[in-house]
Design a protein around this motif. Structure first.
Motif, PDB file in Angstrom:
ATOM      1  N   GLY A 151       0.783  -1.228   0.000  1.00  0.00           N
ATOM      2  CA  GLY A 151       0.000   0.000   0.000  1.00  0.00           C
ATOM      3  C   GLY A 151       0.813   1.274   0.000  1.00  0.00           C
ATOM      4  O   GLY A 151       0.323   2.313   0.441  1.00  0.00           O
ATOM      5  N   GLN A 152       2.034   1.236  -0.516  1.00  0.00           N
ATOM      6  CA  GLN A 152       2.892   2.425  -0.483  1.00  0.00           C
ATOM      7  C   GLN A 152       3.208   2.970  -1.867  1.00  0.00           C
ATOM      8  O   GLN A 152       4.214   3.637  -2.075  1.00  0.00           O
ATOM      9  N   ALA A 153       2.337   2.705  -2.819  1.00  0.00           N
ATOM     10  CA  ALA A 153       2.571   3.209  -4.181  1.00  0.00           C
ATOM     11  C   ALA A 153       2.619   4.736  -4.226  1.00  0.00           C
ATOM     12  O   ALA A 153       3.360   5.321  -5.015  1.00  0.00           O
ATOM     13  N   LYS A 154       1.844   5.381  -3.345  1.00  0.00           N
ATOM     14  CA  LYS A 154       1.844   6.847  -3.330  1.00  0.00           C
ATOM     15  C   LYS A 154       3.195   7.412  -2.952  1.00  0.00           C
ATOM     16  O   LYS A 154       3.515   8.557  -3.275  1.00  0.00           O
ATOM     17  N   THR A 155       3.986   6.621  -2.242  1.00  0.00           N
ATOM     18  CA  THR A 155       5.321   7.073  -1.852  1.00  0.00           C
ATOM     19  C   THR A 155       6.392   6.566  -2.813  1.00  0.00           C
ATOM     20  O   THR A 155       7.583   6.708  -2.544  1.00  0.00           O
ATOM     21  N   GLY A 156       5.958   5.963  -3.911  1.00  0.00           N
ATOM     22  CA  GLY A 156       6.899   5.519  -4.928  1.00  0.00           C
ATOM     23  C   GLY A 156       7.345   4.074  -4.830  1.00  0.00           C
ATOM     24  O   GLY A 156       8.237   3.646  -5.560  1.00  0.00           O
ATOM     25  N   VAL A 157       6.723   3.286  -3.928  1.00  0.00           N
ATOM     26  CA  VAL A 157       7.077   1.865  -3.803  1.00  0.00           C
ATOM     27  C   VAL A 157       6.152   1.065  -4.710  1.00  0.00           C
ATOM     28  O   VAL A 157       5.013   0.750  -4.345  1.00  0.00           O
ATOM     29  N   TYR A 158       6.636   0.747  -5.901  1.00  0.00           N
ATOM     30  CA  TYR A 158       5.829   0.029  -6.889  1.00  0.00           C
ATOM     31  C   TYR A 158       6.168  -1.459  -6.958  1.00  0.00           C
ATOM     32  O   TYR A 158       5.409  -2.242  -7.531  1.00  0.00           O
ATOM     33  N   THR A 159       7.299  -1.836  -6.405  1.00  0.00           N
ATOM     34  CA  THR A 159       7.694  -3.250  -6.393  1.00  0.00           C
ATOM     35  C   THR A 159       8.040  -3.636  -4.962  1.00  0.00           C
ATOM     36  O   THR A 159       9.201  -3.758  -4.590  1.00  0.00           O
TER      37      THR A 159
END
Length: 532
Positions: A151-159
């Protein structure tokens, strides 16, 4: 296809009249764009609850039949009934992954909206309990999964990395402990809550759910980390687990608003309705114990022949004992045809009054009762008081400080039968419940078997087949015999679900690292951390 619940946020606006420089911010703000201050964060809780609870094929095609609680002769049920690839196999493998992470995404957004807002403290902690409920299912199904970076895609964690299941369970237990402790019963709970909304005791019920979930998570570790299991089981008992069936965590579906029960939707597909039956393993056990629930959950068609067996109306109780169907058979006419099964009761003949009718080969086997399980508005059960009492009974049997095993077991038997009444369309007579409980006291010499076989019956009869399968892997009960059938993807009962096929291309490095830790690779027979 199941429609996903979407909440609409209706916003009241006002007309702004200003000069060129007056109210500059308001004038230059897009009036069609919703910001976080205008969204009611509580709505995300109910949305996550319905999303997570409503599985349908997500549990019917695999776990219901791997656990031999259900059986089917129809083709695409071969995935679970016979361990063979059928239908949209890759989609089925990803079902619980996608369902779980879609639900956690809603909770992640809810938590983002309320971060730092003290007034939402109870909602935040209830959200933590709900997230642990969801993420436990995902890790129990697949093994190592994204957890700490979920759930951290908003912070740039996509993988995101795949955390080890061992570390996930350590964090889950700690988070549940902190969330339960922090819940404040003197303050309001979630305003949009499909579990306990509207109850005066709502926050305390969430606290009991959190401790009950802690107990369930602790008991998963009995084989791999018994000291940790004992510590948290005792902590959960002391904290206060569920105290009655009104504490059951369940979600009412709503067919009129595009949220019909997904299990019922699947079972009322004509092929499913005609050929899905209760499993022989389950019904043989229930019949051997004269379990009155058999007649509360099973029936046969009122008429004979294929047409009657496809007609979706309530059925009747058969004369004599109800029969569960063995797994591993088909209607192909060969060596694995259902007519070759030991004890085959025969087909019901075609109705001569129905043009073109044919015999119904599986009609004498008991099907899930139409009025109960095919109700598109029925409840989905996620965790019950009866399950909790059974886990406490096992913990007590192990010598842990969790009360008296015999009392917990007796409470569970009563509660499990009463819980069927919460469907609203069936029940077990109170006198029959009392007779059954009196006739089945807990025997210390066979306690583990009694407790876990009742867990098997309870979770299957409320259609919580994911938990049926998980507890079989943990406890070894029932003693399942693997199906033998041509061209199987597994020659033993599957113990995990392989990862979704999209992961090698979308998160390849972390996927490969997770697979490397699996003995036997990314297969149905590899075992997760706690399944030893």
């Amino acid at each position: 296809m199941k429609k996903r619940l979407i909440y609409s946020f209706l916003l009241a606006g006002s007309t702004l009249i200003a000069g060129c420089t007056k109210n500059f911010d308001q004038i230059n703000t897009d009036p069609t764009k919703i910001n976080g201050d205008l969204i009611i964060p509580d709505y995300f809780m109910a949305q996550a609850q319905i999303q997570f609870s409503n599985l349908g094929y997500g549990q019917l095609l695999f776990q219901s039949m791997w656990s031999q609680a259900l059986a089917s002769t129809y083709d695409y049920y071969g995935n679970g009934d016979k361990y063979v690839l059928r239908g949209s196999f890759d989609s089925y493998k990803a079902n619980l992954w996608n369902n779980g992470y879609n639900a956690t995404t809603l909770l992640d957004e809810m938590k983002n909206l309320i971060k730092g807002k003290a007034a939402y403290g109870n909602l935040d902690n209830c959200g933590t309990i709900m997230r642990m409920l969801i993420l436990q299912r995902i890790t129990d199904t697949y093994g190592d999964i994204p957890f700490s970076q979920e759930g951290q895609a908003k912070t740039g964690v996509y993988t995101p990395v795949f955390d080890t299941q061992q570390s996930i369970y350590t964090s889950m237990l700690d988070q549940l402990d902190k969330a339960c402790t922090a819940l404040d019963v003197s303050k309001p709970g979630p305003t949009s809550d499909l579990f306990y909304g509207g109850n005066a005791d709502q926050v305390n019920q969430w606290k009991k759910l959190g401790y009950s979930l802690m107990l369930r998570a602790a008991m998963r570790l009995t084989k791999i980390a018994p000291d940790v299991a004992q510590s948290y089981a005792e902590k959960a008992y002391k904290g206060g687990t569920m105290a009655g069936i009104n504490d059951n965590a369940k979600v009412k579906t709503d067919n009129a608003h595009s949220n019909g029960n997904a299990d019922a939707g699947a079972l009322t597909v004509p092929d499913d309705f005609r050929e899905v039956r209760w499993g022989k393993t389950l019904f043989d056990y229930m019949n051997s114990n004269n379990d009155p629930r058999v007649n509360a959950i099973g029936e046969i068609s009122a008429g004979t022949g294929k047409k009657a067996n496809e007609t979706q109306i309530p059925g009747i109780l058969p004369t004599g004992q109800q029969l569960g169907m063995p797994n591993g058979y088909d209607l192909g006419g060969g060596a694995t045809d259902i007519s070759k099964a030991p004890g085959y009761p025969g087909a019901t003949p075609a109705d001569p009054a129905v043009p073109g009718d044919a015999p119904a080969p599986v009609a004498k086997y008991s099907r899930p009762k139409f009025a109960v399980y095919d109700d598109r508005n029925r409840y989905n059960f996620l965790l019950t008081y009866g399950e909790t009492e059974l886990l406490l009974a096992e913990a007590s049997t192990r010598g842990w400080n969790t009360g008296t095993a015999a009392t917990h077991f007796s409470n569970a038997l009563t509660a499990d039968m009463q819980t069927l009444g919460q469907f609203g369309t069936t029940s077990v007579n109170a006198a029959d419940i009392a007779t059954y409980v009196a006739a089945h006291p807990l025997n210390p010499a066979t306690a583990m078997q009694q407790i876990n076989m009742e867990y098997y019956v309870e979770t299957a009869t409320v259609f919580n087949f994911i938990e049926t399968w998980c507890n079989w892997r943990r406890s070894g009960y029932p003693a399942l015999v693997a199906v033998v059938y041509p061209n199987q993807f597994a020659t033993s009962v599957p113990r995990r679900v392989p990862y979704p096929v999209t992961l090698p291309s979308t998160n390849g490095a972390n996927y490969n690292a997770a697979v490397a830790k699996l003995s036997g690779g990314d297969t149905f027979t590899a075992r997760v951390y706690w399944d030893k």
